[in-house]
Design a protein around this motif. Sequence first.
Motif, mmCIF file in Angstrom:
data_model
loop_
_atom_site.group_PDB
_atom_site.id
_atom_site.type_symbol
_atom_site.label_atom_id
_atom_site.label_comp_id
_atom_site.label_asym_id
_atom_site.label_seq_id
_atom_site.Cartn_x
_atom_site.Cartn_y
_atom_site.Cartn_z
ATOM 1 N N UNK A 261 0.841 -1.196 0.000
ATOM 2 C CA UNK A 261 0.000 0.000 0.000
ATOM 3 C C UNK A 261 0.874 1.242 0.000
ATOM 4 N N UNK A 262 0.594 2.130 -0.962
ATOM 5 C CA UNK A 262 1.343 3.383 -1.071
ATOM 6 C C UNK A 262 0.613 4.503 -0.333
ATOM 7 N N UNK A 263 -0.685 4.611 -0.520
ATOM 8 C CA UNK A 263 -1.468 5.655 0.125
ATOM 9 C C UNK A 263 -2.922 5.543 -0.296
ATOM 10 N N UNK A 264 -3.748 6.476 0.173
ATOM 11 C CA UNK A 264 -5.178 6.479 -0.119
ATOM 12 C C UNK A 264 -5.568 7.887 -0.544
ATOM 13 N N UNK A 265 -6.299 7.972 -1.685
ATOM 14 C CA UNK A 265 -6.878 9.238 -2.121
ATOM 15 C C UNK A 265 -8.372 9.191 -1.841
ATOM 16 N N UNK A 266 -8.949 10.357 -1.617
ATOM 17 C CA UNK A 266 -10.354 10.412 -1.241
ATOM 18 C C UNK A 266 -10.979 11.645 -1.876
ATOM 19 N N UNK A 267 -12.247 11.495 -2.306
ATOM 20 C CA UNK A 267 -12.996 12.603 -2.897
ATOM 21 C C UNK A 267 -14.385 12.651 -2.278
ATOM 22 N N UNK A 268 -15.030 13.821 -2.347
ATOM 23 C CA UNK A 268 -16.375 14.023 -1.810
ATOM 24 C C UNK A 268 -17.264 14.608 -2.904
ATOM 25 N N UNK A 269 -18.599 14.360 -2.800
ATOM 26 C CA UNK A 269 -19.581 14.871 -3.756
ATOM 27 C C UNK A 269 -20.770 15.377 -2.962
ATOM 28 N N UNK A 270 -21.198 16.608 -3.230
ATOM 29 C CA UNK A 270 -22.273 17.233 -2.465
ATOM 30 C C UNK A 270 -23.653 16.755 -2.871
ATOM 31 N N UNK A 271 -23.739 15.985 -3.931
ATOM 32 C CA UNK A 271 -25.048 15.508 -4.343
ATOM 33 C C UNK A 271 -25.604 14.519 -3.327
ATOM 34 N N UNK A 272 -26.830 14.067 -3.625
ATOM 35 C CA UNK A 272 -27.547 13.238 -2.650
ATOM 36 C C UNK A 272 -26.806 11.933 -2.423
ATOM 37 N N UNK A 273 -26.558 11.576 -1.153
ATOM 38 C CA UNK A 273 -25.832 10.335 -0.865
ATOM 39 C C UNK A 273 -26.625 9.114 -1.319
ATOM 40 N N UNK A 274 -25.874 8.033 -1.507
ATOM 41 C CA UNK A 274 -26.441 6.730 -1.849
ATOM 42 C C UNK A 274 -27.235 6.772 -3.144
ATOM 43 N N UNK A 301 -12.297 2.339 -3.270
ATOM 44 C CA UNK A 301 -11.710 2.831 -2.016
ATOM 45 C C UNK A 301 -10.645 3.887 -2.229
ATOM 46 N N UNK A 302 -10.037 3.975 -3.404
ATOM 47 C CA UNK A 302 -8.984 4.949 -3.653
ATOM 48 C C UNK A 302 -7.636 4.544 -3.091
ATOM 49 N N UNK A 303 -7.433 3.276 -2.735
ATOM 50 C CA UNK A 303 -6.161 2.799 -2.184
ATOM 51 C C UNK A 303 -5.192 2.547 -3.339
ATOM 52 N N UNK A 304 -4.024 3.199 -3.269
ATOM 53 C CA UNK A 304 -2.990 3.044 -4.300
ATOM 54 C C UNK A 304 -2.012 1.976 -3.835
ATOM 55 N N UNK A 305 -1.737 1.006 -4.691
ATOM 56 C CA UNK A 305 -0.811 -0.082 -4.364
ATOM 57 C C UNK A 305 0.177 -0.260 -5.498
ATOM 58 N N UNK A 306 1.266 -1.014 -5.197
ATOM 59 C CA UNK A 306 2.281 -1.320 -6.210
ATOM 60 C C UNK A 306 1.850 -2.576 -6.966
#
Length: 897
Positions: A261-274, A301-306
């Motif tokens: 595992x190198x790291x994790x990227x994450x994003x958000x969206x203001x639209x209606x959940x689910x 999940x946005x998990x970056x791996x080798x």
Amino acid sequence: MAAPRPQSSLRGALCRQLLLTLVVFSFACEACKKETFIIPYKLEADKMIGRVNLKECLGSVDHIQSSDPDFRVLEDGSVYTAHAVVLSDEKRSFTIRLSDTKKQTQKEILVLLEYQKKVLRKRHTKETVLRRSKRRWAPIPCSMQENSLGPFPLFLQQVQSDAAQNYTIFYSISGRGVDKEPLNLFFIERDTGNLYCTRPVDREEYDVFDLIAYASTADGYSADFPLPLPIRVEDENDNYPIFTEAIYNFEVPESSRIGTTVGVVCATDRDEPDTMHTRLKYSILEQTPRSPGLFSVHPSTGVITTVSHYLDREVADKYSLIMKVQDMDGQFFGLMSTATCIITVKDSNDNLPTFRQNAYEASVEENMVNVEILRIPIEDKDLINTANWRANFTILKGNENGHFKISTDKATNEGVLSVVKPLDYEENHQVVLEIGVTNEAPFTRDVALRMTTMNRAVVTVHVKDQDEGPECRPEVQYIQIKENSAVGSKINGYEAYDPESKSSSGLRYKILHDPKEWITINDGSGSVQTSKTLDREVITPKNELYNITVLAIDQDGRSCTGTLAVSIEDVNDNPPEILQDYLVICKANMEYVDISAIDRDSSVNGAPFYFSLANTSPEINRLWTITRVNDTAARLAYQKNAQFQEYFIPVAVKDRAGLSATKTLRVNLCDCTNPVQCRSTARSADVILGKWAILAILLGIALLFSILLTLVCGIVSARNKKAFPEDLAQQNLIISNTEAPGDDKVCSANGFMTQTVNNANQGFCGTMGSGVKNGGQETIEMVKGGHQTLESCHGAGHHHTLDSCRGGAVEVENSRYTYSEWQNFTQPRLGEKLHLCNQDEEHMPSQDYVLTYNYEGRGSPAGSVGCCSEKQEEDGLDFLNNLEAKFTALAETCTKR
């Protein structure tokens, strides 16, 4: 309030919506002929009433004109009221004229406005509107599209009460979006109950509006219960997903395994959940440098791996990834955004240090020490100045005698080979060393490569010959001498040699250090002989060797030093010695006492010891016994009929070689519970005075006699003189313990004047008031004794003291003492006390304590106040009873209590 009649069920609502769609299409086909709008009877200005399809009527329109000035038409076909409009009739119409100047074409669209008003009877005041209480209307969920394009006002639904079938009902609403922020977003037609929205709504700001609908008659009577009316805003995918960071920074070790595992990227969206609007998918758009793909990202999940094990820092130490996130689960029409991910490759020890060549040569002169003879460079591709780059050198072979040391130069990372122990050309002309090198950090490659984790090189060191001085080999040489040997006994001594000739000839010897000066050395041969008798027991510790430092010198003055270790053979010349001298046995709780002995000789001539009673009297043999406890101790026991007293018991002790000694022990058989009690008594009884103590006692006695002699002489001389009695002060000075002046006065039967205080022309009566000084209390009282008064002594205009009026000798206390002795004793003391009484706390003159009275002269009717009486009787104060009234207070004061 009942449910709206056209919306009785969900199925009905869907059918009506389908029917409405068909009607709209029908209108669109007849757009050039007629357009019909159902509107309220009353419209406000700038209100949209509908939209016409201009392009179906005329493809290209240059000019739009309305025949009715109360209405205006926009380019998209929206029809708005230009002014507030009230429909007086049920129908109203106007024409929209369309013109195309290029084609010289004109068309008209007829717009029909309809309003059908029901005429219902009014509720009588006394008439009650029936309310349906069995069931409450639950409205069908109403919703509106986020960011709707209209046309506005946008019809949402119709609210209608059952009471509207019989009465005229007016509708109203309240809640957020009506009378609360955002204001005027919704309105309801007062007569029809139609609910409208006036402008677009952002769901991310308001996701639901909870309105309350009311139905009332014209006179304000509530026709039904208030109706909750929730309006839900349906989400539109109008928000882009956004990464939490614009640039991500991660680190990964090189040579990492696949899946690290190198790291994790994450994003958000203001639209209606689910919803699909917020279902995000991650991906990598681009990698720099463009080498084969080394990284992957999990789409959810946005998990970056080798994904490759070829991650090598020496090839590329940093990678840049363009990350993409897209909603709608990554479908092509979803909204997307990007971010940058910087991945730094951390160094690992995946490169071995290597020698530049396989063999090296160096040379050094023999007997040289702490000199650098060779520098060995290496190469390492790992990161400089890290544990993966720094080298550790090791001598693998050839340094069994410890002549060499290799260290690392921290600045250059070179191996520095040094000589730390002198080399001998005569022993070895050259030395071959095998050097190995590793890193400070362990090697991180595969197991197959770890078998060869050390690079090796061979170093040949050539030893150069040097003309050197004598050698003391071995440095420590041992000899043995028997204790108590005769002085002058000869023994083989120390021997050094010349390393070139391997011979001892031509060398001279000298003793540098002999602790007890027991040994002398022959300067030519090195042999030694005793100069004193050797005593093994003198050496500390006794079992150590007696070391002598010897210096060997050749003809050129070069020298070496060595140690001659003398082992002194023990002789049994010391008998055992009992440690105890005085013993206490408490008969109440002790049946025996243990004694022990030591022997200064070696163990061969020491223990075990044999204890016995030596040459004792029959009484000692009858009352005391001695038994063995161990090799160095014995137990002394008494018989039960032994008396309380101190015994002198001779005890003999003998070592294993037969040498013995006898010691008399003082044993105190005591009536006690603790031996300390008898020891303290014995100490006090055993005190012996020394000569200096006796001399001090004699001097003290002589000093005491001289003091007594001085006292006797003083007493004899005092009897030949008239001494003033000790109690005279008590007869004249009486402490009355008064705390304030003038409270307690006692006058003598025959007073007299005292010496004037502070040179004032004032006299004091023989009776003195209380004198308070510094918190103390002093009362001065003069007793009778004089025969003269102030009247018989004073001169005209002068005030006399006691000195001037005493005249001659006056006998006091049965004429035992002369007046001179009386005056000499009392005058200084009374003057001092009166002077102190006439001062305050700050030693300033004060009139608050002792009051003075002026002499009134001869012939005064009251007589002098300087004395109270001229009578000489012992206690003759009866005359005070015959005094006048003005002396009453004075008499009370002077009366002796």
